[in-house]
Design a protein around this motif. Structure first.
Motif, PDB file in Angstrom:
ATOM      1  N   GLY A 221       0.808  -1.207   0.000  1.00  0.00           N
ATOM      2  CA  GLY A 221       0.000   0.000   0.000  1.00  0.00           C
ATOM      3  C   GLY A 221       0.843   1.259   0.000  1.00  0.00           C
ATOM      4  O   GLY A 221       0.544   2.224  -0.704  1.00  0.00           O
ATOM      5  N   PHE A 222       1.949   1.222   0.813  1.00  0.00           N
ATOM      6  CA  PHE A 222       2.835   2.382   0.859  1.00  0.00           C
ATOM      7  C   PHE A 222       3.473   2.645  -0.499  1.00  0.00           C
ATOM      8  O   PHE A 222       3.519   3.784  -0.979  1.00  0.00           O
ATOM      9  CB  PHE A 222       3.905   2.165   1.927  1.00  0.00           C
ATOM     10  N   MET A 223       3.967   1.566  -1.124  1.00  0.00           N
ATOM     11  CA  MET A 223       4.643   1.738  -2.406  1.00  0.00           C
ATOM     12  C   MET A 223       3.674   2.190  -3.490  1.00  0.00           C
ATOM     13  O   MET A 223       4.019   3.014  -4.349  1.00  0.00           O
ATOM     14  CB  MET A 223       5.319   0.430  -2.814  1.00  0.00           C
ATOM     15  N   MET A 224       2.454   1.677  -3.442  1.00  0.00           N
ATOM     16  CA  MET A 224       1.477   2.107  -4.429  1.00  0.00           C
ATOM     17  C   MET A 224       1.132   3.581  -4.230  1.00  0.00           C
ATOM     18  O   MET A 224       1.018   4.338  -5.199  1.00  0.00           O
ATOM     19  CB  MET A 224       0.208   1.241  -4.314  1.00  0.00           C
ATOM     20  N   SER A 225       0.966   3.996  -2.969  1.00  0.00           N
ATOM     21  CA  SER A 225       0.691   5.408  -2.691  1.00  0.00           C
ATOM     22  C   SER A 225       1.852   6.283  -3.145  1.00  0.00           C
ATOM     23  O   SER A 225       1.649   7.347  -3.751  1.00  0.00           O
ATOM     24  CB  SER A 225       0.430   5.598  -1.186  1.00  0.00           C
ATOM     25  N   LEU A 226       3.104   5.839  -2.838  1.00  0.00           N
ATOM     26  CA  LEU A 226       4.280   6.594  -3.251  1.00  0.00           C
ATOM     27  C   LEU A 226       4.356   6.701  -4.770  1.00  0.00           C
ATOM     28  O   LEU A 226       4.683   7.762  -5.320  1.00  0.00           O
ATOM     29  CB  LEU A 226       5.540   5.910  -2.704  1.00  0.00           C
ATOM     30  N   TYR A 227       4.023   5.602  -5.447  1.00  0.00           N
ATOM     31  CA  TYR A 227       4.049   5.603  -6.906  1.00  0.00           C
ATOM     32  C   TYR A 227       3.065   6.619  -7.461  1.00  0.00           C
ATOM     33  O   TYR A 227       3.374   7.383  -8.385  1.00  0.00           O
ATOM     34  CB  TYR A 227       3.722   4.204  -7.416  1.00  0.00           C
ATOM     35  N   ILE A 228       1.845   6.644  -6.871  1.00  0.00           N
ATOM     36  CA  ILE A 228       0.831   7.577  -7.356  1.00  0.00           C
ATOM     37  C   ILE A 228       1.262   9.019  -7.107  1.00  0.00           C
ATOM     38  O   ILE A 228       1.103   9.893  -7.971  1.00  0.00           O
ATOM     39  CB  ILE A 228      -0.516   7.275  -6.671  1.00  0.00           C
ATOM     40  N   VAL A 229       1.833   9.259  -5.891  1.00  0.00           N
ATOM     41  CA  VAL A 229       2.294  10.616  -5.571  1.00  0.00           C
ATOM     42  C   VAL A 229       3.363  11.061  -6.556  1.00  0.00           C
ATOM     43  O   VAL A 229       3.333  12.182  -7.094  1.00  0.00           O
ATOM     44  CB  VAL A 229       2.816  10.666  -4.121  1.00  0.00           C
ATOM     45  N   LEU A 230       4.355  10.181  -6.801  1.00  0.00           N
ATOM     46  CA  LEU A 230       5.424  10.527  -7.745  1.00  0.00           C
ATOM     47  C   LEU A 230       4.883  10.757  -9.145  1.00  0.00           C
ATOM     48  O   LEU A 230       5.335  11.647  -9.863  1.00  0.00           O
ATOM     49  CB  LEU A 230       6.472   9.410  -7.763  1.00  0.00           C
ATOM     50  N   LEU A 231       3.903   9.965  -9.527  1.00  0.00           N
ATOM     51  CA  LEU A 231       3.302  10.137 -10.845  1.00  0.00           C
ATOM     52  C   LEU A 231       2.617  11.486 -10.964  1.00  0.00           C
ATOM     53  O   LEU A 231       2.773  12.198 -11.963  1.00  0.00           O
ATOM     54  CB  LEU A 231       2.301   9.007 -11.097  1.00  0.00           C
ATOM     55  N   VAL A 232       1.867  11.853  -9.898  1.00  0.00           N
ATOM     56  CA  VAL A 232       1.168  13.143  -9.917  1.00  0.00           C
ATOM     57  C   VAL A 232       2.173  14.292  -9.943  1.00  0.00           C
ATOM     58  O   VAL A 232       2.025  15.262 -10.698  1.00  0.00           O
ATOM     59  CB  VAL A 232       0.237  13.250  -8.698  1.00  0.00           C
ATOM     60  N   VAL A 233       3.239  14.171  -9.103  1.00  0.00           N
ATOM     61  CA  VAL A 233       4.261  15.222  -9.077  1.00  0.00           C
ATOM     62  C   VAL A 233       4.914  15.361 -10.442  1.00  0.00           C
ATOM     63  O   VAL A 233       5.162  16.473 -10.932  1.00  0.00           O
ATOM     64  CB  VAL A 233       5.309  14.904  -7.991  1.00  0.00           C
ATOM     65  N   GLY A 234       5.184  14.220 -11.082  1.00  0.00           N
ATOM     66  CA  GLY A 234       5.791  14.266 -12.410  1.00  0.00           C
ATOM     67  C   GLY A 234       4.913  14.966 -13.411  1.00  0.00           C
ATOM     68  O   GLY A 234       5.383  15.777 -14.223  1.00  0.00           O
ATOM     69  N   VAL A 235       3.612  14.665 -13.369  1.00  0.00           N
ATOM     70  CA  VAL A 235       2.678  15.310 -14.296  1.00  0.00           C
ATOM     71  C   VAL A 235       2.625  16.811 -14.037  1.00  0.00           C
ATOM     72  O   VAL A 235       2.615  17.627 -14.980  1.00  0.00           O
ATOM     73  CB  VAL A 235       1.283  14.677 -14.149  1.00  0.00           C
ATOM     74  N   VAL A 236       2.607  17.205 -12.740  1.00  0.00           N
ATOM     75  CA  VAL A 236       2.568  18.636 -12.397  1.00  0.00           C
ATOM     76  C   VAL A 236       3.821  19.349 -12.903  1.00  0.00           C
ATOM     77  O   VAL A 236       3.756  20.446 -13.474  1.00  0.00           O
ATOM     78  CB  VAL A 236       2.420  18.811 -10.875  1.00  0.00           C
ATOM     79  N   ILE A 237       5.001  18.704 -12.705  1.00  0.00           N
ATOM     80  CA  ILE A 237       6.260  19.322 -13.160  1.00  0.00           C
ATOM     81  C   ILE A 237       6.264  19.482 -14.669  1.00  0.00           C
ATOM     82  O   ILE A 237       6.679  20.522 -15.207  1.00  0.00           O
ATOM     83  CB  ILE A 237       7.454  18.472 -12.686  1.00  0.00           C
ATOM     84  N   ILE A 238       5.799  18.469 -15.381  1.00  0.00           N
ATOM     85  CA  ILE A 238       5.773  18.562 -16.844  1.00  0.00           C
ATOM     86  C   ILE A 238       4.849  19.683 -17.283  1.00  0.00           C
ATOM     87  O   ILE A 238       5.178  20.478 -18.172  1.00  0.00           O
ATOM     88  CB  ILE A 238       5.333  17.219 -17.442  1.00  0.00           C
TER      89      ILE A 238
END
Length: 636
Positions: A583-600
């Motif tokens: 669950g932690f890794m999935m949450s971290l993955y989603i957070v990183l994905l969202v951050v990546g989209v925001v940065i782009i």
């Protein structure tokens, strides 16, 4: 007075002898209880003693005609049976002056028509059986006057239609059998006067539809048989007005769909049959509360899957027949969630490819399980952990290549197991089940049919119970990883393959000499195993052929999501499918994905604004340049 009493006693004792002295007609057998049975070449009702005849059986005779007032002399006659004879004609007054009759059985004759009101004088008649004749139609007045009739059987005839008022006077009728006729439809109010009816048989007709409200007045009905018709659809709520119904059979029809909530308000139903229908799907809301349902037959359909809550209201179910559904490839994981009393489950002859680990977890009373004739390749190791009473299991004629050695460890009551007709692959992964068979040979009931290797070629037809580690060139080591899994490379060829046993996919290749260990410093793993999630490493080979040498098989454990080599070690990165880390890794993955989209998105916005500013500056510079040129021109 004393003498008269003795005279009465003596007279009663001699009475049977006097009755026996009355001659019994030829071809008949008579007894003192008034039972008379006549067979053979009799062509008419023989002369009988009217003071002793209570029951008359005229079966297998040559009687073709019942004449006028045939039973007038027999005032004590209560039951008449004329079956398996040539009877084809009944005089309109054949039963006149015999109102005491309680039962008439005219089955298996050649009757095709009846005179109107031929039974009208039989006001005390309770049972009338006209089955297995050649009756084509019944006039409306045939049953008039039978106000005490409780059983009517006109099955196995050629009746194609019924008048709406045919049963109007039979208000005390309890059993009505219309099966085996040629009925195509029924008037909507044909049963409305049968409020006391408990059994209605309409099976083996040619019914295509059922009128709305057909069963609305059958509030005391216990058995309704509609199987072996041509019913293509049933109206919604057609069964809602039969709260006492115990048995409902709809099998052998043309149903492709069943309306939602069709089986609501049937709390006393104990048996439901839906088999041999071309059902494509079932609605999510099909069955209401049925705590007393014990038998459900749902086989030979076109169902691809089942609603996950189909059995949720059937907590009393004991026998479930869900087999011979050729399009059924999978089952919802919690399909059998609410069946604590289920004793027998048949899933044979489907097209099941796999079963979830928890598919049987809520079946603590399961004793018989049929899984044969599917396409199962294996079973989860703990699939029977909640079935301690399992006694009989059939896994024959599947595509089983292996089974975990501990798959039956929790099935301590297992007494009969069938394993023949499978595709056993005799590599090191087969040794677990092979050793179990060696220890429990009496449980496997089809060893003589061939529970043998299908491949490799060198071991084809070798019985599983005869295999040894030496035959398969297996070396077994068991260990439990704490953080990461690593394997040391100490030489070059031949190569090793690290593979998952359940998927067969290659994960990494290292050289033949290996040293398994666990390391906490080299690589940090995302896997934290439980006591049951341990790895088993086996090196295997076939008959000393180098091309089959040394495959490492990881029997159980989490999914391997990555591997890499570093300084002679192979690191297997793993992650559990469930749990806190997952669950932690999935949450971290989603957070990183969202951050990546925001940065782009922010980068694109910044580039756009920069481009706009540069374009504005460029226009200003060009305008200034032209202004200077114009100024110089004027100065000349």
């Amino acid at each position: 007075m004393f003498d008269s009493m003795w005279f009465t006693i003596i007279l009663l004792q001699l009475l049977p002898h006097f009755t026996l002295s009355v001659p019994c007609p030829g071809g008949c057998v008579c007894d003192t209880a008034g039972y008379i049975k006549c067979t053979g070449d009799i062509t008419a009702v023989p002369p009988l003693d009217p003071t002793t005849t209570f029951l008359l059986l005229l079966n297998d005779t040559q009687i073709k005609l019942l004449r006028e007032r045939s039973f007038q002399p027999y005032h004590l006659l209560l039951r008449l049976s004329m079956t398996h004879s040539s009877l084809d004609t009944i005089h309109p007054e054949a039963f006149y002056d015999a109102p005491q009759l309680r039962s008439i059985k005219l089955s298996s004759n050649a009757l095709s028509v009846f005179p109107p009101k031929v039974f009208s004088e039989l006001s005390n008649l309770e049972q009338l059986q006209l089955d297995d004749n050649q009756i084509v139609s019944i006039n409306s007045g045939l049953f008039e006057g039978l106000v005490n009739l409780t059983e009517l059987d006109i099955s196995k005839n050629h009746i194609s239609q019924l008048n709406a008022d045919i049963f109007q006077s039979l208000t005390k009728l309890i059993i009505l059998n219309l099966a085996g006729n040629r009925l195509r439809n029924l008037p909507g109010n044909v049963f409305h006067n049968l409020g006391q009816l408990k059994s209605l048989a309409l099976s083996s007709n040619q019914l295509e539809t059922l009128e709305i409200g057909l069963f609305d007045h059958l509030n005391n009905l216990l058995v309704l048989q509609l199987h072996k018709n041509r019913i293509r659809e049933i109206p919604p709520q057609i069964f809602w007005h039969m709260p006492t119904l115990l048995t409902l059979s709809l099998s052998g029809n043309k149903l492709q769909y069943i309306p939602p909530r069709s089986f609501y308000y049937l709390p006393n139903l104990t048996k439901l049959t839906l088999y041999t229908n071309p059902l494509i799907s079932l609605p999510d809301q099909l069955v209401g509360r049925m705590p007393r349902l014990q038998e459900l037959y749902l086989y030979e359909t076109n169902l691809v899957t089942l609603p996950r809550n189909l059995f949720a209201n059937m907590t009393g179910l004991k026998w479930l027949y869900l087999h011979l559904n050729g399009n059924l490839t999978s089952l919802p994981n919690d399909l059998f969630c609410c069946l604590p009393k289920l004793n027998k489950l048949s899933l044979r002859g489907n097209n099941l490819l796999e079963l979830h680990l928890d598919i049987f977890k809520d079946l603590p009373s399961l004793q018989k399980l049929l899984l044969n004739e599917n396409k199962l390749r294996s079973l989860p190791e703990q699939i029977f952990r909640h079935n301690p009473h399992l006694q009989m299991l059939d896994l024959s004629n599947n595509h089983l290549m292996y089974l975990p050695g501990d798959v039956f460890v929790h099935a301590g009551a297992l007494r009969v197991l069938s394993l023949s007709g499978n595709h056993w692959n005799c590599d090191c992964s087969i040794m677990g089940i092979a050793e179990w068979i060696q220890e429990n040979p009496t449980i496997v009931n089809d060893l003589e049919k061939g529970v043998a290797c299908r491949e490799p070629y060198q071991l084809k037809d070798r019985p599983l119970q005869s295999l040894t580690l030496k035959d398969l060139h297996c070396v077994q080591t068991t260990y439990t990883p704490s953080t990461s899994v690593a394997t040391k490379v100490t030489s070059s060829p031949p190569s090793l393959t690290i593979a998952r046993k359940d998927t067969g996919t290659v994960t990494a290749r290292v050289s033949a000499s290996i040293v398994p260990f666990t390391s906490t410093s080299a690589v940090t793993s995302l896997f934290s195993p439980t006591a049951e999630e341990s790895y088993i490493i086996k090196t295997i080979g076939y008959n000393n052929q180098p091309e089959f040498y040394n495959t490492i098989v990881l029997d159980s454990g989490p999914d391997i999501v990555h591997n890499n080599q570093y300084n002679g070690w192979v690191y297997l990165w793993t992650v559990p499918s469930t749990g806190l880390y997952s669950g932690f890794m999935m949450s971290l993955y989603i957070v990183l994905l969202v951050v990546g989209v925001v940065i782009i998105a922010a980068s694109w916005c910044a580039l756009y604004r920069l481009h706009k500013v540069m374009w504005t500056w460029g226009e200003v510079a060009v305008e200034g340049h032209y202004q200077r040129i114009i100024t110089k021109s004027y100065s000349f």
